[in-house]
Scaffold this active site. Structure first.
Site, PDB file in Angstrom:
ATOM      1  CG  HIS A  93      -2.137  -1.022   1.232  1.00  0.00           C
ATOM      2  ND1 HIS A  93      -2.616  -1.276   0.113  1.00  0.00           N
ATOM      3  CD2 HIS A  93      -2.504  -1.809   2.121  1.00  0.00           C
ATOM      4  CE1 HIS A  93      -3.693  -2.177   0.542  1.00  0.00           C
ATOM      5  NE2 HIS A  93      -3.341  -2.772   1.582  1.00  0.00           N
TER       6      HIS A  93
ATOM      7  CG  ASP B 284      -2.948  -8.325   0.703  1.00  0.00           C
ATOM      8  OD1 ASP B 284      -2.342  -8.603   1.827  1.00  0.00           O
ATOM      9  OD2 ASP B 284      -4.076  -7.614   0.776  1.00  0.00           O
TER      10      ASP B 284
ATOM     11  CG  ASP C  66      -5.175  -9.740   3.549  1.00  0.00           C
ATOM     12  OD1 ASP C  66      -4.906 -10.271   2.529  1.00  0.00           O
ATOM     13  OD2 ASP C  66      -4.840  -8.721   3.684  1.00  0.00           O
TER      14      ASP C  66
HETATM   15 ZN   LIG Z   1      -4.277  -6.993   2.836  1.00  0.00          ZN
END
Ligand SMILES: [Zn+2]
Length: 306
Positions: A128, A165, A249
């Protein structure tokens, strides 16, 4: 064979006891790997110390401006603080984040210079982090920095980053989307944090493939996307190195998202990757349910061990 790059120093990036991106994520994975059926086939390596890697800062500065790098350094030096509401910096976070980048670059070196694959067990994660700031638990763009680092080798013409992810790697995409020699592929829940990753975002050179999936998706949604979209895209791109932004996740038990993968599904993902190239490195991104996180890393590595 596979080399795991890990240091207990990665536990020194403190995020607070209620933060999901916590040091116990790494120790859960380490414990599982030490007792795995293939444990003796793994080589453990410490990351190259930052002081022994003089070029490290230049590779980070190749992606992030020094104003931002110094901001992280200064917040840490002043005792800690926050980049945004969910991205804490503790007193040792700057040093640990530099060591994490060093570990990712070691991961590249292993794959390019030996017949082994590598798994980088480091934190903080990176996908990110955009050019001028960290966000979403991430400080520096480990994957993008690694891609540019790999491309310095004359025989490495193309690097692909595959991000499984559950969150879109907005930072990685923003950094690499104008570079035709880097492909970025992301499978992610949409809508979800950070709100980016629409199919229409394809990069300046059609080098970006975004595959959003709705909440509730399971392997029956993912498998056709791999077979009809990802495999043709990456087979066409012909990467000399595949960097997997390996977040976990998307597991059904994960508290931060609503996708319903099972740990064994990541073994299938690795099998698909092995069909593209043998030059693969994995680097940890997210994954916050500790049992399924650890099981998923085991499932990811298993096909690499044979
Ligand atoms: Zn994540």
């Amino acid at each position: 064979m596979l080399q795991v790059i890990y240091s207990e120093e990665f536990l020194d990036h403190k995020t607070g006891i209620y933060h999901p991106e916590k040091p116990a994520r790494l120790t859960a994975i380490v414990d599982a790997l030490k007792t795995a059926s293939f444990a003796e086939k793994i080589t453990w390596k410490l990351p190259t110390p930052v002081l022994l890697k003089p070029s490290l800062m230049s590779w980070i500065e190749n992606v992030h401006p020094t104003t931002y790098i110094n901001k992280v350094k200064n917040i840490a030096a002043s005792g800690g603080g926050y980049l945004d509401g969910d991205t804490p910096i503790s007193p040792r976070s700057y040093d640990v984040a530099l060591l994490a980048v060093s570990a990712w670059l070691d991961g590249v070196d292993i794959v390019l210079n030996t017949a082994d694959k590598s798994f980088v067990l480091a934190r903080p994660p990176g996908h990110h982090a955009v050019i001028d700031t960290g966000m979403g638990f991430c400080l520096f763009s480990n994957a993008a920095i690694s891609a540019f680092y790999a491309l310095q080798q004359p025989e490495i013409k193309r690097v692909a980053i595959l991000d499984w992810d559950v969150h879109h790697g907005n930072g990685t995409e923003a950094i690499v989307e104008t570079h035709s020699e880097i492909a970025y592929v992301s499978l992610h829940q949409y809508p979800a944090y950070p709100g980016t990753g629409k199919t229409s975002q394809q990069g300046s050179h059609h080098n970006v493939l975004n595959l959003p999936v709705p909440p509730g998706s399971d392997i029956t949604i993912y498998q056709p996307l791999w077979e009809r979209k990802i495999l043709p895209f990456l087979t066409d791109f012909q990467p000399d190195l595949l960097i997997v932004s390996a977040g976990y996740d998307a597991n059904a038990n994960d508290p931060l998202a609503g996708v319903n993968l099972q740990p064994e599904d990541f073994g299938l993902f690795t099998e698909y990757c092995l069909g593209i190239t043998q030059k693969i490195m994995f680097g940890l991104e997210g994954g916050y349910d500790l049992p399924s996180l650890a099981e998923s890393v085991i499932a990811t590595i298993q096909p690499c061990i044979g």
